[in-house]
Structures are given as C-alpha cells and as structure tokens.
Design a protein around this motif. Structure first.
Motif, PDB file in Angstrom:
ATOM      1  N   ILE A 245      33.828 -31.200  -4.924  1.00  0.00           N
ATOM      2  CA  ILE A 245      34.879 -32.146  -5.308  1.00  0.00           C
ATOM      3  C   ILE A 245      35.376 -31.951  -6.736  1.00  0.00           C
ATOM      4  CG2 ILE A 245      34.087 -33.951  -3.729  1.00  0.00           C
ATOM      5  CD1 ILE A 245      32.611 -35.233  -6.034  1.00  0.00           C
ATOM      6  N   LEU A 246      34.787 -31.082  -7.545  1.00  0.00           N
ATOM      7  CA  LEU A 246      35.155 -30.985  -8.952  1.00  0.00           C
ATOM      8  C   LEU A 246      35.617 -29.586  -9.366  1.00  0.00           C
ATOM      9  CD1 LEU A 246      32.248 -33.087 -10.530  1.00  0.00           C
ATOM     10  CD2 LEU A 246      34.567 -33.827 -10.008  1.00  0.00           C
ATOM     11  N   THR A 247      35.795 -28.692  -8.440  1.00  0.00           N
ATOM     12  CA  THR A 247      36.170 -27.332  -8.818  1.00  0.00           C
ATOM     13  C   THR A 247      37.674 -27.123  -8.896  1.00  0.00           C
ATOM     14  OG1 THR A 247      36.064 -26.671  -6.491  1.00  0.00           O
ATOM     15  CG2 THR A 247      34.083 -26.336  -7.828  1.00  0.00           C
ATOM     16  N   GLY A 248      38.448 -28.087  -8.488  1.00  0.00           N
ATOM     17  CA  GLY A 248      39.894 -27.949  -8.539  1.00  0.00           C
ATOM     18  C   GLY A 248      40.426 -26.998  -7.479  1.00  0.00           C
ATOM     19  N   SER A 249      41.475 -26.308  -7.840  1.00  0.00           N
ATOM     20  CA  SER A 249      42.126 -25.424  -6.865  1.00  0.00           C
ATOM     21  C   SER A 249      41.677 -23.976  -6.980  1.00  0.00           C
ATOM     22  CB  SER A 249      43.648 -25.500  -7.050  1.00  0.00           C
ATOM     23  OG  SER A 249      44.000 -25.106  -8.380  1.00  0.00           O
ATOM     24  N   ASP A 250      40.752 -23.674  -7.880  1.00  0.00           N
ATOM     25  CA  ASP A 250      40.287 -22.306  -8.069  1.00  0.00           C
ATOM     26  C   ASP A 250      39.327 -21.933  -6.940  1.00  0.00           C
ATOM     27  OD1 ASP A 250      39.558 -19.844  -8.918  1.00  0.00           O
ATOM     28  OD2 ASP A 250      38.853 -20.463 -10.904  1.00  0.00           O
ATOM     29  N   ALA A 251      39.805 -21.065  -6.044  1.00  0.00           N
ATOM     30  CA  ALA A 251      38.988 -20.697  -4.893  1.00  0.00           C
ATOM     31  C   ALA A 251      37.777 -19.872  -5.290  1.00  0.00           C
ATOM     32  CB  ALA A 251      39.845 -19.912  -3.897  1.00  0.00           C
ATOM     33  N   ALA A 252      37.835 -19.190  -6.438  1.00  0.00           N
ATOM     34  CA  ALA A 252      36.711 -18.358  -6.869  1.00  0.00           C
ATOM     35  C   ALA A 252      35.503 -19.197  -7.267  1.00  0.00           C
ATOM     36  CB  ALA A 252      37.130 -17.463  -8.032  1.00  0.00           C
ATOM     37  N   CYS A 253      35.738 -20.443  -7.610  1.00  0.00           N
ATOM     38  CA  CYS A 253      34.645 -21.314  -8.053  1.00  0.00           C
ATOM     39  C   CYS A 253      34.030 -22.115  -6.909  1.00  0.00           C
ATOM     40  CB  CYS A 253      35.150 -22.281  -9.122  1.00  0.00           C
ATOM     41  SG  CYS A 253      35.570 -21.482 -10.693  1.00  0.00           S
TER      42      CYS A 253
ATOM     43  N   GLN B   3      26.196 -25.811  -8.679  1.00  0.00           N
ATOM     44  CA  GLN B   3      27.228 -24.849  -8.285  1.00  0.00           C
ATOM     45  C   GLN B   3      28.171 -25.433  -7.240  1.00  0.00           C
ATOM     46  OE1 GLN B   3      26.094 -20.411  -8.302  1.00  0.00           O
ATOM     47  NE2 GLN B   3      24.204 -21.423  -7.621  1.00  0.00           N
ATOM     48  N   ILE B   4      27.627 -26.259  -6.362  1.00  0.00           N
ATOM     49  CA  ILE B   4      28.479 -26.888  -5.350  1.00  0.00           C
ATOM     50  C   ILE B   4      29.425 -27.900  -5.980  1.00  0.00           C
ATOM     51  CG2 ILE B   4      28.450 -28.436  -3.353  1.00  0.00           C
ATOM     52  CD1 ILE B   4      25.847 -27.081  -2.500  1.00  0.00           C
ATOM     53  N   LYS B   5      28.925 -28.665  -6.927  1.00  0.00           N
ATOM     54  CA  LYS B   5      29.729 -29.744  -7.504  1.00  0.00           C
ATOM     55  C   LYS B   5      30.653 -29.279  -8.622  1.00  0.00           C
ATOM     56  CE  LYS B   5      27.961 -32.970  -4.925  1.00  0.00           C
ATOM     57  NZ  LYS B   5      28.807 -33.630  -3.894  1.00  0.00           N
ATOM     58  N   LEU B   6      30.199 -28.311  -9.435  1.00  0.00           N
ATOM     59  CA  LEU B   6      30.970 -27.925 -10.627  1.00  0.00           C
ATOM     60  C   LEU B   6      31.527 -26.510 -10.568  1.00  0.00           C
ATOM     61  CD1 LEU B   6      28.654 -29.422 -13.402  1.00  0.00           C
ATOM     62  CD2 LEU B   6      30.650 -30.470 -12.314  1.00  0.00           C
ATOM     63  N   GLY B   7      31.158 -25.752  -9.558  1.00  0.00           N
ATOM     64  CA  GLY B   7      31.650 -24.377  -9.462  1.00  0.00           C
ATOM     65  C   GLY B   7      30.510 -23.380  -9.595  1.00  0.00           C
ATOM     66  N   THR B   8      30.690 -22.215  -9.017  1.00  0.00           N
ATOM     67  CA  THR B   8      29.639 -21.212  -9.002  1.00  0.00           C
ATOM     68  C   THR B   8      29.467 -20.576 -10.382  1.00  0.00           C
ATOM     69  OG1 THR B   8      31.187 -19.465  -8.354  1.00  0.00           O
ATOM     70  CG2 THR B   8      30.105 -20.708  -6.586  1.00  0.00           C
TER      71      THR B   8
ATOM     72  N   TYR C  86      32.517 -23.521 -17.617  1.00  0.00           N
ATOM     73  CA  TYR C  86      31.808 -24.042 -18.792  1.00  0.00           C
ATOM     74  C   TYR C  86      30.872 -25.178 -18.405  1.00  0.00           C
ATOM     75  CZ  TYR C  86      30.990 -26.840 -22.962  1.00  0.00           C
ATOM     76  OH  TYR C  86      30.398 -27.584 -23.956  1.00  0.00           O
ATOM     77  N   TYR C  87      31.314 -26.078 -17.568  1.00  0.00           N
ATOM     78  CA  TYR C  87      30.512 -27.237 -17.188  1.00  0.00           C
ATOM     79  C   TYR C  87      29.289 -26.822 -16.367  1.00  0.00           C
ATOM     80  CZ  TYR C  87      34.589 -29.823 -18.771  1.00  0.00           C
ATOM     81  OH  TYR C  87      35.615 -30.317 -19.535  1.00  0.00           O
ATOM     82  N   THR C  88      29.469 -25.802 -15.537  1.00  0.00           N
ATOM     83  CA  THR C  88      28.329 -25.304 -14.758  1.00  0.00           C
ATOM     84  C   THR C  88      27.266 -24.718 -15.680  1.00  0.00           C
ATOM     85  OG1 THR C  88      29.766 -24.823 -12.871  1.00  0.00           O
ATOM     86  CG2 THR C  88      27.610 -23.737 -12.924  1.00  0.00           C
ATOM     87  N   LEU C  89      27.701 -23.866 -16.612  1.00  0.00           N
ATOM     88  CA  LEU C  89      26.758 -23.257 -17.554  1.00  0.00           C
ATOM     89  C   LEU C  89      26.117 -24.308 -18.458  1.00  0.00           C
ATOM     90  CD1 LEU C  89      28.786 -20.065 -18.589  1.00  0.00           C
ATOM     91  CD2 LEU C  89      26.835 -20.210 -17.031  1.00  0.00           C
ATOM     92  N   ALA C  90      26.876 -25.307 -18.873  1.00  0.00           N
ATOM     93  CA  ALA C  90      26.340 -26.358 -19.745  1.00  0.00           C
ATOM     94  C   ALA C  90      25.307 -27.207 -19.033  1.00  0.00           C
ATOM     95  CB  ALA C  90      27.481 -27.237 -20.249  1.00  0.00           C
TER      96      ALA C  90
END
Length: 201
Positions: A61-69, A160-165, A171-175
């Motif tokens: 729900i938080l990755t936006g429209s970026d399909a790579a994430c 990774q599921i919530k903030l992106g792979t 940045y939020y995933t790594l943080a």
C-alpha cells in the motif's frame, strides 16, 4: 529440676557436605531463574507471532506507482514461512525449558517426600544431572536465538512488502531495515557469547 533439651534425631552432616549442598541449591536456583526468563520471553514472542500470522495483510500500500518496488509473491511466501519457522523455534525452546523445570520440580518433590531436606537442615531444590540441565538450557537458549533470527527475516520481508523491495533502493525501506539488521544480530551475538560463557562455568 533441671531441663535437658532433647536433641533432634538427625544424621550429623559435616560443614563441607553442607556447603556443597548449598552450592548445588544455589546453582539449581540460577538455572530455574534462567529457564523462567526463557519461557517468559518466548511466550511474548510466540503471542506476537501468532497475531502476526493471523492478522498480517500482504497487500502493498505504500510503494506508489513504481512497479520495480512492488514485492513479488515470493516475498509474501517468505514472510509467512519465516513466521511459522520462528513460531516453531520459540515453541520448541519453551517446551524444552518447561520440561527441564518439571524435572527439577519432580526431583524436589521426591527428595522432600523422603525427608532428605530435614536431614541436612534445609529444603532441597532438586537433585538433577547438572550436565543434562546445562545442555538442556543451552538447547533452549539456542532455540530462542534461531526464533529471533527467523523473526528478523520475516520483518525484512514485511518491510519490503509495505515500503518497497531492497532492489529498488527505497530510502524508507533501508531506513527501517538497516538498524534492525545491526542491532538485533549484535544483541544475539552478545547473548550467545554470554550463554556459552555461563555454560563453561
């Protein structure tokens, strides 16, 4: 008329034997407290994992429209698998710790029933095989360690599921993941070192 107090009809015990017995009691008490600590911590983690398994929503729900994430199905499958592995490790650790406590309690009851505590002038905690007790405590502790390791892996998948792979470099995933991957393994390493140190004493 002079009163002469009656002497208790108990077997005389040398101070050396009494000191050795007291040391055994202290050592057993320490092991019981360690087992209690393992069971209490495992119970909290087991409850949290059970709630996580039943309530976790794997929708991104938080990755936006970026399909790579967007995390794939393999990440969601890993999340549930690591939850189950962690749950199993904590349950295994708790069962071993509870079994050791039951052995100690049963041994204590047998010795009290035979009146051996009265012979020495104090209450026996239990006469158990110290090698088996140490090994059982060590196995239970390592069960908790593996449970924490699988729990960390499950949380990485959840982030990774919530903030992106991790592959997309969010940045939020790594943080969110970096402090966890530093602090938790460091704490587990310290825990293992202290457990091994106590095991050799």
């Amino acid at each position: 008329m002079q009163y002469t107090p009656s002497l208790p009809s108990t077997t005389a015990v040398s101070p050396e034997m009494s000191d050795v017995s007291r040391r055994k009691i202290t050592t057993t008490n320490i092991h019981i407290m360690a087992l209690d600590g393992i069971v209490n911590v495992n119970s909290l983690f087991t409850l949290a994992l059970f709630l996580g398994i039943t309530t976790t929503n794997t929708n991104n729900i938080l990755t936006g429209s970026d399909a790579a994430c967007v995390a794939g199905t393999s990440v969601s499958e890993g999340l549930m698998a690591f939850h189950v592995y962690s749950f199993s490790c904590f349950l295994f650790s708790s069962l071993i710790a509870l079994a050791l406590k039951n052995v100690i309690n049963i041994s204590s009851g047998v010795f009290e029933a035979e009146g051996l505590g009265a012979v020495h002038g104090f209450s026996l905690v239990g006469e158990v095989n110290m090698v088996a007790l140490r090994v059982g405590t060590l196995v239970s502790a390592f069960g908790s360690v593996f449970g924490c390791g699988f729990l960390v892996m499950a949380l990485v998948d959840l982030v990774q599921i919530k903030l992106g792979t991790l592959a997309c470099g969010s940045y939020y995933t790594l943080a969110a993941i970096t402090p966890m991957l530093i602090l938790v393994p460091t704490a587990l390493l310290i825990y293992v070192i202290l457990v091994l140190y106590a095991f050799t004493r």
